[in-house]
Design a protein around this motif. Structure first.
Motif: not given
Length: 340
Positions: A58-67
């Motif tokens: 989840g954190v990896v996906d959130l990071l990719r979506e953000a930056v």
């Protein structure tokens, strides 16, 4: 040498700073806003290590979506959940010894673009610097306070009344040579920012500046959050004690309440002093004095006189003073003091 710390593959270029962001089930909107605010810093030579407590899913996906594919960000996931104290420690172990500087980040705040540029120059004079934040309620956006009001006070006083908040701190990497591993005492007072600030004093000094560098976001998921008032409120303090005792003890017995009260106030300061005494030369300036006030051989009236003077100057809050000595008295009644 910090032989116990992991080396980052390849090592940083000269001048590269490291941002350690501790994450645990972050709110997607707040997390995205925070990492984007890091990306938009006017200082660009840094790497951000995101330590995902309880696994990276989840954190990896959130990071990719953000930056997107910004290679300055990386996620280090750990299946074992340690809580914010241990999670920050894990992230700091990944910082290479030649890092230009180290900053800490929460997962849900918002940095002004000039935060790093404002704070980094202070590291030419001190080992650690902390700034101020605007306190903002989420999701309403209401401004609770225009500033956190942290104060630049002597080391003796912020050992008792912490003035340093992790997400607003920046320090030289050399601080970690003494700070790692973190001291341990299972209590809510066991916090990384307090320990790092105390260590920084002995590695070159620590400073609090008046500049507003970020928003400090308050919401229902805050682990600690910003205290509403430093004024001592017996009813509120008792409610807090009951909640803490329920977490750290098996009962609400008088002895359990006394042990938690003792550890929150006296025990945590003693744990820090024991670690400092073991890791620093005893002739280090100021060390003997703070050990005498808060270490295992402290004396009640000596510490009381010093802290009451600090309270009169406004450097220590009445609440911190009362809670510390309440723990000391209860420790004496229930014979909890085992050292010194």
């Amino acid at each position: 040498m910090r032989s116990s710390r992991a080396e980052t593959p390849g090592g940083p270029d000269a001048g590269t700073g490291f941002i350690v962001l501790a994450a645990y089930q972050p709110d997607p909107e707040l997390f995205a806003r925070q990492v984007r605010s890091i990306r938009e810093q006017t200082i660009t030579d840094w790497r951000c290590i995101i330590t995902a407590d309880g696994g990276p899913e989840g954190v990896v996906d959130l990071l990719r979506e953000a930056v997107g594919d910004d290679s300055r960000f990386e996620v280090a996931g750990y299946e074992e959940r340690l809580g914010f104290y241990g999670n920050f420690e894990r992230g700091l172990r990944s910082v290479p010894s030649d890092a230009a500087w180290v900053a800490l980040s929460d997962q849900d705040d918002y940095w002004l673009p000039t935060k790093l540029a404002t704070m980094i120059p202070h590291l030419t004079e001190v080992a650690a610097v902390a700034a101020q934040a605007r306190v903002v309620r989420y999701p309403s956006g209401d401004v609770v306070s225009e500033t956190t009001g942290r104060r630049d006070v002597p080391i003796d006083d912020y050992i008792l009344n912490n003035q340093y908040t992790g997400g607003m701190m920046l320090f030289r990497a050399e601080v970690l040579e003494t700070a790692l591993p973190f001291p341990r005492l299972p209590t809510p007072a066991e916090v990384h920012d307090h320990w790092l600030a105390v260590v920084a004093h002995f590695r070159g000094g620590a400073r609090v500046i008046p500049d507003i560098v970020q928003d400090y976001v308050q919401h229902d998921g805050n682990v600690i959050g910003e205290a509403r008032s430093e004024r001592f409120n017996p009813f509120r303090s008792w409610q807090t004690v009951k909640r803490i005792v329920g977490r750290y003890e098996a009962s609400l017995s008088p002895r359990a309440v006394a042990r938690v009260t003792y550890n929150v106030g006296v025990g945590w300061r003693e744990a820090m002093m024991l670690a400092l005494g073991a890791r620093l030369p005893l002739d280090t300036p100021d060390l003997a004095r703070v050990l005498a006030l808060y270490g295992p051989n402290r004396r009640f009236w000596r510490t009381l006189r010093a802290t009451v003077r600090a309270a009169r100057r406004g450097d220590v809050s009445p609440r911190s003073l009362v809670e510390y000595f309440a723990g000391w008295v209860l420790g004496g009644v229930f014979r909890l003091r085992s050292r010194g």
